[in-house]
Design a protein around this motif. Structure first.
Motif, mmCIF file in Angstrom:
data_model
loop_
_atom_site.group_PDB
_atom_site.id
_atom_site.type_symbol
_atom_site.label_atom_id
_atom_site.label_comp_id
_atom_site.label_asym_id
_atom_site.label_seq_id
_atom_site.Cartn_x
_atom_site.Cartn_y
_atom_site.Cartn_z
ATOM 1 N N VAL A 61 -2.093 64.722 42.431
ATOM 2 C CA VAL A 61 -1.740 64.770 41.015
ATOM 3 C C VAL A 61 -0.547 65.708 40.836
ATOM 4 O O VAL A 61 -0.452 66.735 41.506
ATOM 5 C CB VAL A 61 -2.932 65.298 40.174
ATOM 6 C CG1 VAL A 61 -2.564 65.376 38.705
ATOM 7 C CG2 VAL A 61 -4.152 64.420 40.354
ATOM 8 N N HIS A 62 0.367 65.348 39.939
ATOM 9 C CA HIS A 62 1.494 66.229 39.610
ATOM 10 C C HIS A 62 1.371 66.630 38.137
ATOM 11 O O HIS A 62 1.433 65.771 37.259
ATOM 12 C CB HIS A 62 2.824 65.523 39.856
ATOM 13 C CG HIS A 62 3.047 65.168 41.293
ATOM 14 N ND1 HIS A 62 3.596 66.048 42.204
ATOM 15 C CD2 HIS A 62 2.785 64.028 41.977
ATOM 16 C CE1 HIS A 62 3.671 65.461 43.391
ATOM 17 N NE2 HIS A 62 3.189 64.239 43.275
ATOM 18 N N ALA A 86 -11.753 61.700 31.404
ATOM 19 C CA ALA A 86 -12.029 60.416 30.744
ATOM 20 C C ALA A 86 -12.188 59.289 31.756
ATOM 21 O O ALA A 86 -12.897 58.311 31.513
ATOM 22 C CB ALA A 86 -10.910 60.084 29.759
ATOM 23 N N GLY A 87 -11.540 59.442 32.921
ATOM 24 C CA GLY A 87 -11.658 58.431 33.965
ATOM 25 C C GLY A 87 -12.762 58.700 34.968
ATOM 26 O O GLY A 87 -12.859 58.003 35.972
ATOM 27 N N GLY A 88 -13.584 59.719 34.726
ATOM 28 C CA GLY A 88 -14.710 59.985 35.614
ATOM 29 C C GLY A 88 -14.412 60.944 36.754
ATOM 30 O O GLY A 88 -15.220 61.101 37.666
ATOM 31 N N ASN A 89 -13.254 61.611 36.708
ATOM 32 C CA ASN A 89 -12.918 62.592 37.740
ATOM 33 C C ASN A 89 -13.307 63.993 37.283
ATOM 34 O O ASN A 89 -13.012 64.382 36.154
ATOM 35 C CB ASN A 89 -11.415 62.559 38.041
ATOM 36 C CG ASN A 89 -11.004 61.274 38.721
ATOM 37 O OD1 ASN A 89 -11.503 60.936 39.779
ATOM 38 N ND2 ASN A 89 -10.103 60.531 38.095
ATOM 39 N N THR A 90 -13.947 64.730 38.162
ATOM 40 C CA THR A 90 -14.350 66.099 37.819
ATOM 41 C C THR A 90 -13.564 67.151 38.603
ATOM 42 O O THR A 90 -13.751 68.342 38.380
ATOM 43 C CB THR A 90 -15.858 66.294 38.074
ATOM 44 O OG1 THR A 90 -16.155 65.908 39.423
ATOM 45 C CG2 THR A 90 -16.676 65.444 37.114
ATOM 46 N N THR A 91 -12.697 66.708 39.510
ATOM 47 C CA THR A 91 -11.817 67.615 40.244
ATOM 48 C C THR A 91 -10.469 66.941 40.441
ATOM 49 O O THR A 91 -10.428 65.753 40.784
ATOM 50 C CB THR A 91 -12.397 67.982 41.624
ATOM 51 O OG1 THR A 91 -13.679 68.587 41.467
ATOM 52 C CG2 THR A 91 -11.477 68.948 42.365
ATOM 53 N N VAL A 92 -9.388 67.678 40.236
ATOM 54 C CA VAL A 92 -8.054 67.184 40.583
ATOM 55 C C VAL A 92 -7.354 68.234 41.428
ATOM 56 O O VAL A 92 -7.625 69.427 41.316
ATOM 57 C CB VAL A 92 -7.193 66.858 39.339
ATOM 58 C CG1 VAL A 92 -7.789 65.691 38.561
ATOM 59 C CG2 VAL A 92 -7.016 68.076 38.441
ATOM 60 N N LEU A 93 -6.455 67.753 42.281
ATOM 61 C CA LEU A 93 -5.659 68.658 43.108
ATOM 62 C C LEU A 93 -4.184 68.386 42.855
ATOM 63 O O LEU A 93 -3.573 67.541 43.506
ATOM 64 C CB LEU A 93 -5.983 68.474 44.593
ATOM 65 C CG LEU A 93 -7.300 69.101 45.043
ATOM 66 C CD1 LEU A 93 -8.419 68.072 44.994
ATOM 67 C CD2 LEU A 93 -7.170 69.665 46.450
ATOM 68 N N PRO A 94 -3.586 69.092 41.904
ATOM 69 C CA PRO A 94 -2.141 69.008 41.699
ATOM 70 C C PRO A 94 -1.413 69.843 42.751
ATOM 71 O O PRO A 94 -2.025 70.488 43.597
ATOM 72 C CB PRO A 94 -1.943 69.582 40.295
ATOM 73 C CG PRO A 94 -3.107 70.491 40.106
ATOM 74 C CD PRO A 94 -4.244 69.935 40.907
ATOM 75 N N PHE A 95 -0.080 69.820 42.655
ATOM 76 C CA PHE A 95 0.757 70.500 43.636
ATOM 77 C C PHE A 95 1.404 71.737 43.029
ATOM 78 O O PHE A 95 1.807 71.727 41.866
ATOM 79 C CB PHE A 95 1.853 69.561 44.142
ATOM 80 C CG PHE A 95 1.326 68.425 44.968
ATOM 81 C CD1 PHE A 95 1.276 68.520 46.351
ATOM 82 C CD2 PHE A 95 0.861 67.269 44.373
ATOM 83 C CE1 PHE A 95 0.787 67.482 47.119
ATOM 84 C CE2 PHE A 95 0.368 66.224 45.136
ATOM 85 C CZ PHE A 95 0.327 66.324 46.513
ATOM 86 N N ALA A 96 1.484 72.777 43.839
ATOM 87 C CA ALA A 96 2.254 73.969 43.480
ATOM 88 C C ALA A 96 3.562 73.892 44.247
ATOM 89 O O ALA A 96 3.600 74.086 45.462
ATOM 90 C CB ALA A 96 1.479 75.238 43.825
#
Length: 287
Positions: A61-62, A86-96
């Motif tokens: 994810v960005h 809203a899409g059923g995701n409980t964790t995201v990993l964006p980028f630093a």
């Protein structure tokens, strides 16, 4: 005192192998029991007619990320994590993203500042290494990996992001030593620049021509080169957003030989084709 803090009742539970109707009892934030009937919890949710399943993890994810021309990604940490939930995701990993000339550690602190207090689900970070100086490779990156940032991304194209082959090999060696996973944006920079220049000279700048400039051939070549670097340094890698069969064949070739190569794709590469970029009149509508 109720045995459970929360019960989710009469939902259709979906696991990796099964699908059945049952109640779930939750205590201290954890599933404590699954049974045909659980009553008397402090709070109840009627899930009749709904699917009850583990939360998804979106690992690429960005959010709130700048680009070289000063544009910032449309989604910030609030809007992006709300959309994920809203899409059923409980964790995201964006980028630093490390911007060239800046400290990798400071960049991580900056992204945490953007995220703090603005997320409705769990968030962790991959790193993006764009400036692998001796200080970054010798101190900052190893220390961050030890702190738990165990995956990071490198680019083989884009002027402000790309690493050359020597830099890639040095980064891969740090990853192997520190037991981190390298994510690779694999596209041949020089081939893309060559095709882009030729297309611009002909006035071919509609979105459709992005797919021509970013040829699958350039992706295939870079994928093989990244795999070769990983094989040379014995480093696990993940090729991100694989867009077609040519680079996939390179990944399959590597995996058949026992190399530690993972891959991911994106929904648009499954659902859309180059022709979808053409739009109605070969204009910007294709974007």
């Amino acid at each position: 005192m109720p045995e459970f803090d929360l019960s989710i009742r009469r939902g259709t539970i979906v696991t990796a192998s099964d699908r059945y109707v049952a109640d779930i009892g939750i205590r201290n934030g954890r599933i404590a029991r699954i049974a045909e009937e659980i009553t008397g919890a402090a709070e109840e949710i009627d899930a009749r007619g709904l699917l009850v399943m583990p939360g998804g993890i979106d690992a690429h994810v960005h959010l709130s990320q700048p680009t070289s021309d000063g544009t910032v990604m449309a989604d910030n940490f609030e809007s992006g994590t709300r959309a994920a939930a809203a899409g059923g995701n409980t964790t995201v990993l964006p980028f630093a993203l490390q911007e060239k000339g800046k400290s990798l550690r400071e960049c991580v602190r900056g992204y945490h500042a953007k995220a703090d207090g603005n997320c409705v689900i769990d968030v962790s970070f991959h790193l993006i290494v764009t400036d692998p100086t001796p200080h970054v490779l010798g101190q900052e990156l190893p220390a961050l990996i030890q702190d738990g940032y165990t995956s990071f991304k490198v680019f083989m194209t884009y002027d402000d992001l790309k690493l050359d082959d020597s830099e890639l090999l040095e980064v891969f060696e740090v990853a192997r030593r520190e037991r981190a996973l390298v994510m690779v944006h694999a596209e041949g920079h020089d081939a893309i620049k060559h095709m882009t220049r030729k297309l611009e000279e002909q006035g071919k700048t509609a979105p459709y021509y992005h797919a021509i400039a970013h040829s699958e051939i350039a992706e295939r070549e870079a994928t093989h080169r990244a795999i070769s670097h990983a094989q040379l340094t014995d480093t696990p890698i993940m090729i991100v957003h694989v867009s077609g069969p040519d680079p996939l064949e390179q990944i399959q070739w590597a995996r058949r030989r026992g190399l530690k190569v993972l891959a991911e794709t994106c929904p648009q590469y499954i659902a859309l084709t180059r022709e979808d970029l053409a739009g109605l009149n070969m204009d910007f509508e294709g974007a």
